[in-house]
Design a protein around this motif. Structure first.
Motif, PDB file in Angstrom:
ATOM      1  N   ILE A 132       7.076  38.884  32.567  1.00 34.06           N
ATOM      2  CA  ILE A 132       5.629  38.871  32.372  1.00 34.06           C
ATOM      3  C   ILE A 132       5.004  38.978  33.764  1.00 34.06           C
ATOM      4  O   ILE A 132       5.540  38.410  34.725  1.00 34.06           O
ATOM      5  CB  ILE A 132       5.188  37.582  31.646  1.00 34.06           C
ATOM      6  CG1 ILE A 132       3.765  37.712  31.117  1.00 34.06           C
ATOM      7  CG2 ILE A 132       5.298  36.358  32.530  1.00 34.06           C
ATOM      8  CD1 ILE A 132       3.385  36.631  30.138  1.00 34.06           C
ATOM      9  N   PRO A 133       3.934  39.766  33.954  1.00 36.28           N
ATOM     10  CA  PRO A 133       3.400  39.982  35.298  1.00 36.28           C
ATOM     11  C   PRO A 133       3.043  38.689  36.025  1.00 36.28           C
ATOM     12  O   PRO A 133       2.302  37.849  35.503  1.00 36.28           O
ATOM     13  CB  PRO A 133       2.155  40.838  35.044  1.00 36.28           C
ATOM     14  CG  PRO A 133       2.464  41.566  33.778  1.00 36.28           C
ATOM     15  CD  PRO A 133       3.233  40.586  32.947  1.00 36.28           C
ATOM     16  N   CYS A 134       3.584  38.550  37.219  1.00 39.32           N
ATOM     17  CA  CYS A 134       3.255  37.418  38.085  1.00 39.32           C
ATOM     18  C   CYS A 134       1.913  37.708  38.769  1.00 39.32           C
ATOM     19  O   CYS A 134       1.344  38.795  38.590  1.00 39.32           O
ATOM     20  CB  CYS A 134       4.358  37.236  39.120  1.00 39.32           C
ATOM     21  SG  CYS A 134       4.565  38.659  40.227  1.00 39.32           S
ATOM     22  N   PRO A 135       1.349  36.782  39.572  1.00 41.24           N
ATOM     23  CA  PRO A 135       0.074  37.067  40.252  1.00 41.24           C
ATOM     24  C   PRO A 135       0.116  38.333  41.109  1.00 41.24           C
ATOM     25  O   PRO A 135      -0.874  39.081  41.145  1.00 41.24           O
ATOM     26  CB  PRO A 135      -0.128  35.813  41.106  1.00 41.24           C
ATOM     27  CG  PRO A 135       0.536  34.728  40.333  1.00 41.24           C
ATOM     28  CD  PRO A 135       1.741  35.368  39.726  1.00 41.24           C
ATOM     29  N   HIS A 136       1.244  38.586  41.782  1.00 43.27           N
ATOM     30  CA  HIS A 136       1.358  39.820  42.588  1.00 43.27           C
ATOM     31  C   HIS A 136       1.261  41.053  41.699  1.00 43.27           C
ATOM     32  O   HIS A 136       0.570  42.025  42.016  1.00 43.27           O
ATOM     33  CB  HIS A 136       2.680  39.828  43.357  1.00 43.27           C
ATOM     34  CG  HIS A 136       2.883  38.631  44.223  1.00 43.27           C
ATOM     35  ND1 HIS A 136       3.892  37.731  44.028  1.00 43.27           N
ATOM     36  CD2 HIS A 136       2.186  38.165  45.296  1.00 43.27           C
ATOM     37  CE1 HIS A 136       3.843  36.774  44.940  1.00 43.27           C
ATOM     38  NE2 HIS A 136       2.798  37.014  45.723  1.00 43.27           N
ATOM     39  N   ALA A 137       1.971  41.028  40.573  1.00 43.98           N
ATOM     40  CA  ALA A 137       1.945  42.165  39.653  1.00 43.98           C
ATOM     41  C   ALA A 137       0.568  42.323  39.019  1.00 43.98           C
ATOM     42  O   ALA A 137       0.113  43.457  38.776  1.00 43.98           O
ATOM     43  CB  ALA A 137       3.008  41.982  38.574  1.00 43.98           C
ATOM     44  N   MET A 138      -0.111  41.218  38.752  1.00 39.57           N
ATOM     45  CA  MET A 138      -1.467  41.287  38.196  1.00 39.57           C
ATOM     46  C   MET A 138      -2.402  42.005  39.166  1.00 39.57           C
ATOM     47  O   MET A 138      -3.223  42.840  38.754  1.00 39.57           O
ATOM     48  CB  MET A 138      -1.993  39.885  37.911  1.00 39.57           C
ATOM     49  CG  MET A 138      -1.323  39.171  36.746  1.00 39.57           C
ATOM     50  SD  MET A 138      -1.660  39.972  35.163  1.00 39.57           S
ATOM     51  CE  MET A 138      -0.916  38.753  34.055  1.00 39.57           C
ATOM     52  N   ALA A 139      -2.278  41.684  40.446  1.00 37.35           N
ATOM     53  CA  ALA A 139      -3.111  42.339  41.451  1.00 37.35           C
ATOM     54  C   ALA A 139      -2.832  43.839  41.502  1.00 37.35           C
ATOM     55  O   ALA A 139      -3.752  44.658  41.633  1.00 37.35           O
ATOM     56  CB  ALA A 139      -2.869  41.702  42.820  1.00 37.35           C
ATOM     57  N   VAL A 140      -1.570  44.207  41.374  1.00 37.00           N
ATOM     58  CA  VAL A 140      -1.187  45.622  41.399  1.00 37.00           C
ATOM     59  C   VAL A 140      -1.699  46.348  40.157  1.00 37.00           C
ATOM     60  O   VAL A 140      -2.171  47.481  40.237  1.00 37.00           O
ATOM     61  CB  VAL A 140       0.352  45.748  41.513  1.00 37.00           C
ATOM     62  CG1 VAL A 140       0.794  47.179  41.275  1.00 37.00           C
ATOM     63  CG2 VAL A 140       0.821  45.268  42.876  1.00 37.00           C
ATOM     64  N   LEU A 141      -1.598  45.711  38.994  1.00 34.20           N
ATOM     65  CA  LEU A 141      -2.093  46.332  37.767  1.00 34.20           C
ATOM     66  C   LEU A 141      -3.595  46.579  37.862  1.00 34.20           C
ATOM     67  O   LEU A 141      -4.097  47.613  37.392  1.00 34.20           O
ATOM     68  CB  LEU A 141      -1.786  45.427  36.566  1.00 34.20           C
ATOM     69  CG  LEU A 141      -0.315  45.337  36.141  1.00 34.20           C
ATOM     70  CD1 LEU A 141      -0.136  44.292  35.050  1.00 34.20           C
ATOM     71  CD2 LEU A 141       0.194  46.686  35.651  1.00 34.20           C
ATOM     72  N   ARG A 142      -4.304  45.653  38.457  1.00 27.92           N
ATOM     73  CA  ARG A 142      -5.748  45.820  38.646  1.00 27.92           C
ATOM     74  C   ARG A 142      -6.029  47.023  39.539  1.00 27.92           C
ATOM     75  O   ARG A 142      -6.929  47.833  39.271  1.00 27.92           O
ATOM     76  CB  ARG A 142      -6.348  44.559  39.259  1.00 27.92           C
ATOM     77  CG  ARG A 142      -7.871  44.597  39.390  1.00 27.92           C
ATOM     78  CD  ARG A 142      -8.411  43.382  40.127  1.00 27.92           C
ATOM     79  NE  ARG A 142      -8.065  43.428  41.543  1.00 27.92           N
ATOM     80  CZ  ARG A 142      -7.299  42.535  42.160  1.00 27.92           C
ATOM     81  NH1 ARG A 142      -6.794  41.521  41.489  1.00 27.92           N
ATOM     82  NH2 ARG A 142      -7.037  42.654  43.451  1.00 27.92           N
ATOM     83  N   CYS A 143      -5.232  47.183  40.596  1.00 32.64           N
ATOM     84  CA  CYS A 143      -5.398  48.309  41.524  1.00 32.64           C
ATOM     85  C   CYS A 143      -5.010  49.637  40.872  1.00 32.64           C
ATOM     86  O   CYS A 143      -5.664  50.655  41.081  1.00 32.64           O
ATOM     87  CB  CYS A 143      -4.561  48.063  42.774  1.00 32.64           C
ATOM     88  SG  CYS A 143      -4.648  49.365  44.011  1.00 32.64           S
TER      89      CYS A 143
END
Length: 306
Positions: free
Chosen positions: A202-213
């Protein structure tokens, strides 16, 4: 279910003793999920081999499977024989799971551990049938895509990800900075150098930031595409969709003739244990008799005073 199974043995307190072997997993809500139960004479190679062979009929032997336990040598030995592709070990995670498992089994079987085998399994059947029905019904109209615990983690990781800085270094590869740490996220392989994304699926905070970008305003919907389907409400309900039916009456059993004709002796009981059980029963009977006698004497005295 999570492909991590904890195995344990609990000593029974009936006249003939024995050990209740249990295999327990966890669902997406971290609830304990029973995989298998078996009663054996003792914890040994033969007992665990039999137990795992029966489990093998419905638990696939894959590299993704992990079986954990205490340090009993027979467990690891027989896992390597029956589940050669699976991982085996004992670790801190085992301790956390086993505390919950032991508490649950002891709570369910606090008094029933003294029962005969058939009565004991009737209790296990009834208790888990009720648990399965309750968990199946509670999420039918929940209204979310993932189970509540995962929706909470998604919300938390999304908020943390909003505070991180991102820049792209290749197709689907990003560097994420923040909180004096640097992480590399690869959306194509669904991985992060911190490994939380890889392990939890499940997306971690780093992955969440990347998905937003990567996806802009649409990234909220994309979160679920980068998460494991294991966390969906539908998958959770399917885990509990099968009903646990009661054992039918003995007169409806279809037992092979060779079993019917086999003479089975009662389990061996050490004389010392048998004497201790008799002594305990005798002592209990005496105490009850003394209490009844005292009650009768008191009743006579009260009647005399009246």
């Amino acid at each position: 279910m999570r492909k991590v199974i904890a195995v344990d043995g609990i000593f029974l307190k009936s006249r003939y003793g024995g050990v209740l072997l249990s295999a327990i997993a966890q669902d997406a809500e971290n609830h304990i999920f029973p995989v298998a139960f078996c009663i054996v004479d003792s914890e040994c190679d033969a007992s665990y081999k039999y137990f795992f062979e029966k489990m093998r009929s419905f638990v696939l032997d894959t590299p993704e499977l992990c079986i954990i336990s205490n340090r009993h040598p027979s467990i690891g030995k027989m896992v390597s024989v029956v589940f050669p592709s699976a991982h085996y070990g004992y670790c801190m995670r085992y301790n956390i799971m086993m505390i919950n498992i032991t508490e649950l089994i002891n709570a369910v079987l606090l008094d029933e551990r003294k029962f005969p085998i058939t009565a004991l399994f009737d209790v296990i059947n009834k208790q888990f049938a009720e648990i399965f029905h309750e968990r199946r019904m509670i999420f039918l109209d929940i209204g979310t895509k993932f189970v509540p615990s995962m929706e909470a983690i998604i919300a938390e990781n999304t908020e943390l990800g909003n505070k991180l800085l991102v820049h792209q270094i290749a197709n689907y590869r990003y560097v994420v900075t923040g909180h004096e740490a640097i992480a590399i996220v690869d959306l194509k392989s669904k991985s992060c150098s911190f490994r939380v994304f890889d392990v939890d699926k499940i997306p971690c905070p780093h992955a969440m930031a990347v998905l937003r970008c990567q996806y802009g305003e649409d990234y909220g919907r994309r979160i679920y595409e980068y998460s494991c389907l294991y966390y969906t409400v539908d998958t959770y309900i399917m885990a509990y969709v099968e009903e646990i039916k009661p054992v039918p009456s003995e007169d409806s059993w279809q037992v092979p003739i060779e079993i019917l004709e086999r003479k089975i002796s009662p389990p061996f009981v050490e004389p010392s244990k048998q004497n201790a059980a008799i002594a305990m029963q005798y002592s209990t009977t005496n105490v009850l008799a003394m209490k009844n006698s005292a009650t009768n004497v008191l009743a006579v005295k009260i009647q005399h005073l009246m």
